[in-house]
Design a protein around this motif. Structure first.
Motif, PDB file in Angstrom:
ATOM      1  N   ALA A  84      48.565  46.611  56.831  1.00 58.20           N
ATOM      2  CA  ALA A  84      47.808  48.064  56.290  1.00 58.20           C
ATOM      3  C   ALA A  84      46.971  46.834  54.890  1.00 58.20           C
ATOM      4  O   ALA A  84      45.618  47.621  55.271  1.00 58.20           O
ATOM      5  CB  ALA A  84      48.650  48.849  55.863  1.00 58.20           C
ATOM      6  N   GLY A  85      47.216  46.334  54.587  1.00 59.80           N
ATOM      7  CA  GLY A  85      46.436  45.928  53.673  1.00 59.80           C
ATOM      8  C   GLY A  85      45.234  44.490  53.977  1.00 59.80           C
ATOM      9  O   GLY A  85      44.668  44.583  52.821  1.00 59.80           O
ATOM     10  N   ARG A  86      45.227  44.287  54.789  1.00 61.49           N
ATOM     11  CA  ARG A  86      44.777  42.873  55.706  1.00 61.49           C
ATOM     12  C   ARG A  86      43.291  44.094  55.638  1.00 61.49           C
ATOM     13  O   ARG A  86      42.748  44.898  56.308  1.00 61.49           O
ATOM     14  CB  ARG A  86      45.146  42.595  56.210  1.00 61.49           C
TER      15      ARG A  86
ATOM     16  N   ALA B 264      43.024  37.782  49.441  1.00 63.29           N
ATOM     17  CA  ALA B 264      41.990  37.327  50.216  1.00 63.29           C
ATOM     18  C   ALA B 264      42.391  36.552  51.515  1.00 63.29           C
ATOM     19  O   ALA B 264      43.813  36.056  51.438  1.00 63.29           O
ATOM     20  CB  ALA B 264      41.191  35.889  49.739  1.00 63.29           C
ATOM     21  N   ASN B 265      41.805  36.723  52.719  1.00 64.53           N
ATOM     22  CA  ASN B 265      42.472  36.830  54.117  1.00 64.53           C
ATOM     23  C   ASN B 265      43.902  37.328  54.916  1.00 64.53           C
ATOM     24  O   ASN B 265      44.125  35.988  54.873  1.00 64.53           O
ATOM     25  CB  ASN B 265      41.954  34.801  54.162  1.00 64.53           C
ATOM     26  N   GLY B 266      43.858  38.363  53.751  1.00 63.88           N
ATOM     27  CA  GLY B 266      45.517  38.720  54.094  1.00 63.88           C
ATOM     28  C   GLY B 266      46.325  38.069  53.939  1.00 63.88           C
ATOM     29  O   GLY B 266      47.853  37.668  53.897  1.00 63.88           O
TER      30      GLY B 266
ATOM     31  N   ARG C 132      36.044  39.230  43.819  1.00 60.20           N
ATOM     32  CA  ARG C 132      37.773  39.533  42.997  1.00 60.20           C
ATOM     33  C   ARG C 132      38.226  40.558  44.203  1.00 60.20           C
ATOM     34  O   ARG C 132      38.076  41.539  43.058  1.00 60.20           O
ATOM     35  CB  ARG C 132      37.815  38.625  42.955  1.00 60.20           C
ATOM     36  N   ASP C 133      38.983  40.407  44.684  1.00 54.04           N
ATOM     37  CA  ASP C 133      40.100  41.880  45.013  1.00 54.04           C
ATOM     38  C   ASP C 133      41.066  41.676  44.527  1.00 54.04           C
ATOM     39  O   ASP C 133      41.907  41.136  44.970  1.00 54.04           O
ATOM     40  CB  ASP C 133      40.217  41.919  46.384  1.00 54.04           C
ATOM     41  N   VAL C 134      41.463  41.945  42.976  1.00 58.39           N
ATOM     42  CA  VAL C 134      42.404  41.018  41.710  1.00 58.39           C
ATOM     43  C   VAL C 134      43.125  42.465  42.069  1.00 58.39           C
ATOM     44  O   VAL C 134      43.143  43.942  42.312  1.00 58.39           O
ATOM     45  CB  VAL C 134      41.549  41.453  40.335  1.00 58.39           C
ATOM     46  N   VAL C 135      44.677  42.011  41.863  1.00 55.46           N
ATOM     47  CA  VAL C 135      45.945  42.985  42.151  1.00 55.46           C
ATOM     48  C   VAL C 135      46.604  42.979  40.332  1.00 55.46           C
ATOM     49  O   VAL C 135      46.709  42.394  39.842  1.00 55.46           O
ATOM     50  CB  VAL C 135      47.304  42.770  42.957  1.00 55.46           C
ATOM     51  N   PHE C 136      46.324  44.380  39.642  1.00 50.57           N
ATOM     52  CA  PHE C 136      46.765  44.159  38.766  1.00 50.57           C
ATOM     53  C   PHE C 136      48.187  45.222  38.434  1.00 50.57           C
ATOM     54  O   PHE C 136      48.488  46.163  39.106  1.00 50.57           O
ATOM     55  CB  PHE C 136      46.493  45.345  37.491  1.00 50.57           C
TER      56      PHE C 136
END
Length: 134
Positions: A131-133, A27-29, A4-8
């Motif tokens: 840019a974050g996609r 996830a997926n944009g 998982r691409d987790v954001v803290f």
């Protein structure tokens, strides 16, 4: 299993690790943000309702910013309110401080009987900046 691409958000990772969930996942944009409450840094509830709602929005904003998003990127909102009949007007007068002008995101409101000592919780789905996609 895919990682998982987790954001803290800054300064709150220990709170999320202690409670065993991710504040947000990319996830997926899209950014899927877990329910945010009006918790202080130690995780305790802000006792006064208006302050608790504002703090929940500030905590949400910290997660959004950590992912490079703003409230303008929010597409879908779910709010959970203990005793919505008694608290709706108090909560709803605070919302414009954060959402700004229309058009507003889609919204689902859910009345609940318990939120672990909180009166209000907000979770959102936001679009990620280009840019974050992935």
């Amino acid at each position: 299993m895919t990682q998982r691409d987790v954001v803290f958000p800054p300064g709150r990772q220990a709170l999320y690790e202690r409670n065993r969930y991710s504040p947000a996942v990319r996830a997926n944009g899209l950014l899927f943000v877990s329910g945010q409450v009006g918790s202080r840094e130690d995780g305790s509830p802000e006792p006064e309702l208006e302050a608790q709602v504002r703090l929940a929005f500030c905590n949400l904003n910290a997660v959004l910013q950590a992912a490079g998003c703003t409230f303008a990127d929010v597409l879908d909102v779910t709010v959970f309110v203990v005793d919505p009949e008694a608290h709706f007007e108090t909560i709803w007068k605070i919302v414009p401080e954060f959402w700004g002008q229309a058009p507003y995101p889609a919204l689902t409101g859910v009345g609940v009987t318990w939120l672990y000592g909180f009166q209000f919780e907000i979770k959102v789905i936001a679009r990620l900046p280009e840019a974050g996609r992935a």
